[in-house]
Design a protein around this motif. Structure first.
Motif, short mmCIF file in Angstrom:
data_model
loop_
_atom_site.label_atom_id
_atom_site.label_comp_id
_atom_site.label_asym_id
_atom_site.label_seq_id
_atom_site.Cartn_x
_atom_site.Cartn_y
_atom_site.Cartn_z
N THR A 10 0.83 -1.20 0.00
CA THR A 10 0.00 0.00 0.00
C THR A 10 0.87 1.25 0.00
N PHE A 11 0.55 2.18 -0.90
CA PHE A 11 1.24 3.45 -1.02
C PHE A 11 0.19 4.53 -0.93
N ASP A 12 0.18 5.26 0.18
CA ASP A 12 -0.90 6.17 0.51
C ASP A 12 -2.19 5.37 0.51
N ASP A 13 -3.09 5.63 -0.43
CA ASP A 13 -4.35 4.88 -0.48
C ASP A 13 -4.41 3.96 -1.70
N VAL A 14 -3.29 3.71 -2.34
CA VAL A 14 -3.24 2.89 -3.55
C VAL A 14 -2.62 1.53 -3.22
N LYS A 15 -3.30 0.46 -3.65
CA LYS A 15 -2.80 -0.89 -3.40
C LYS A 15 -2.24 -1.51 -4.67
N LEU A 16 -1.11 -2.18 -4.48
CA LEU A 16 -0.44 -2.91 -5.55
C LEU A 16 -0.38 -4.36 -5.11
N PHE A 17 -0.98 -5.26 -5.90
CA PHE A 17 -1.05 -6.68 -5.57
C PHE A 17 -0.09 -7.46 -6.45
N VAL A 18 0.55 -8.49 -5.86
CA VAL A 18 1.49 -9.33 -6.60
C VAL A 18 1.24 -10.78 -6.21
N ASP A 19 1.18 -11.66 -7.23
CA ASP A 19 1.04 -13.08 -6.94
C ASP A 19 2.39 -13.65 -6.53
N PRO A 20 2.41 -14.76 -5.78
CA PRO A 20 3.67 -15.30 -5.25
C PRO A 20 4.70 -15.68 -6.32
N LYS A 21 4.26 -16.21 -7.45
CA LYS A 21 5.20 -16.62 -8.50
C LYS A 21 5.88 -15.40 -9.13
N SER A 22 5.15 -14.32 -9.29
CA SER A 22 5.72 -13.11 -9.89
C SER A 22 6.62 -12.36 -8.92
N LEU A 23 6.32 -12.45 -7.62
CA LEU A 23 7.08 -11.70 -6.63
C LEU A 23 8.57 -12.04 -6.68
N VAL A 24 8.89 -13.28 -7.00
CA VAL A 24 10.29 -13.71 -7.12
C VAL A 24 11.03 -12.86 -8.16
N TYR A 25 10.37 -12.55 -9.27
CA TYR A 25 10.98 -11.78 -10.36
C TYR A 25 10.87 -10.27 -10.14
N LEU A 26 9.95 -9.85 -9.28
CA LEU A 26 9.66 -8.42 -9.12
C LEU A 26 10.18 -7.83 -7.82
N ASP A 27 10.73 -8.63 -6.93
CA ASP A 27 11.19 -8.14 -5.64
C ASP A 27 12.18 -6.99 -5.84
N GLY A 28 11.91 -5.87 -5.21
CA GLY A 28 12.76 -4.69 -5.32
C GLY A 28 12.38 -3.74 -6.45
N THR A 29 11.35 -4.07 -7.22
CA THR A 29 10.94 -3.25 -8.36
C THR A 29 10.22 -1.99 -7.91
N GLU A 30 10.51 -0.90 -8.60
CA GLU A 30 9.80 0.36 -8.40
C GLU A 30 8.93 0.59 -9.63
N LEU A 31 7.64 0.79 -9.41
CA LEU A 31 6.71 1.09 -10.50
C LEU A 31 6.62 2.60 -10.63
N ASP A 32 6.89 3.10 -11.83
CA ASP A 32 6.86 4.53 -12.10
C ASP A 32 5.89 4.78 -13.25
N PHE A 33 5.42 6.01 -13.39
CA PHE A 33 4.59 6.41 -14.52
C PHE A 33 5.24 7.64 -15.13
N THR A 34 5.55 7.54 -16.43
CA THR A 34 6.26 8.64 -17.09
C THR A 34 5.50 9.15 -18.30
N ARG A 35 5.76 10.42 -18.60
CA ARG A 35 5.24 11.06 -19.81
C ARG A 35 6.42 11.64 -20.56
N GLU A 36 6.57 11.25 -21.81
CA GLU A 36 7.65 11.76 -22.65
C GLU A 36 7.03 12.15 -23.99
N GLY A 37 6.82 13.44 -24.17
CA GLY A 37 6.16 13.90 -25.38
C GLY A 37 4.74 13.38 -25.42
#
Length: 107
Positions: free
Chosen positions: A56-83
């Motif tokens: 949970t980040f503020d009021d936003v929840k991010l869910f991850v299944d156990p199989k994916s967590l192995v590959y995603l541990d430590g990942t930062e999700l960002d949202f970018t705009r470029e042009g």
């Protein structure tokens, strides 16, 4: 370690869920696909799966299944705009290699 989300990503998810009118958050996962072997998957979560890990980040929840967590541990999700382009960016420290098109990765 877990996952993290930038304020820009949290804001985008919050706004998208508000427009959608329902949902508890988003699920991030990986699937076998692409040139390098794995690709990211994002989907809305109306009802979490019992085996999901929730971050949970503020009021936003991010869910991850156990199989994916192995590959995603430590990942930062960002949202970018470029042009005219905008989208989520996965800052994943586990990635060893990406394909030429940037759609898949290996760990």
């Amino acid at each position: 370690m877990g996952l993290s989300m930038t304020e820009q990503a949290a804001r985008h998810v919050r706004e998208t869920l508000a427009k959608r009118g329902k949902g508890q958050g988003i699920r991030i996962g990986v699937k076998t696909s692409g040139c390098s072997g794995l690709s990211y998957v994002l989907e809305f979560v109306d009802t979490p799966n019992p085996e999901d890990t929730a971050f949970t980040f503020d009021d936003v929840k991010l869910f991850v299944d156990p199989k994916s967590l192995v590959y995603l541990d430590g990942t930062e999700l960002d949202f970018t705009r470029e042009g005219l382009n905008q989208g989520f960016r996965f800052n994943n420290p586990n990635v060893k290699n990406t394909c030429g098109c940037g759609e898949s990765f290996t760990t």
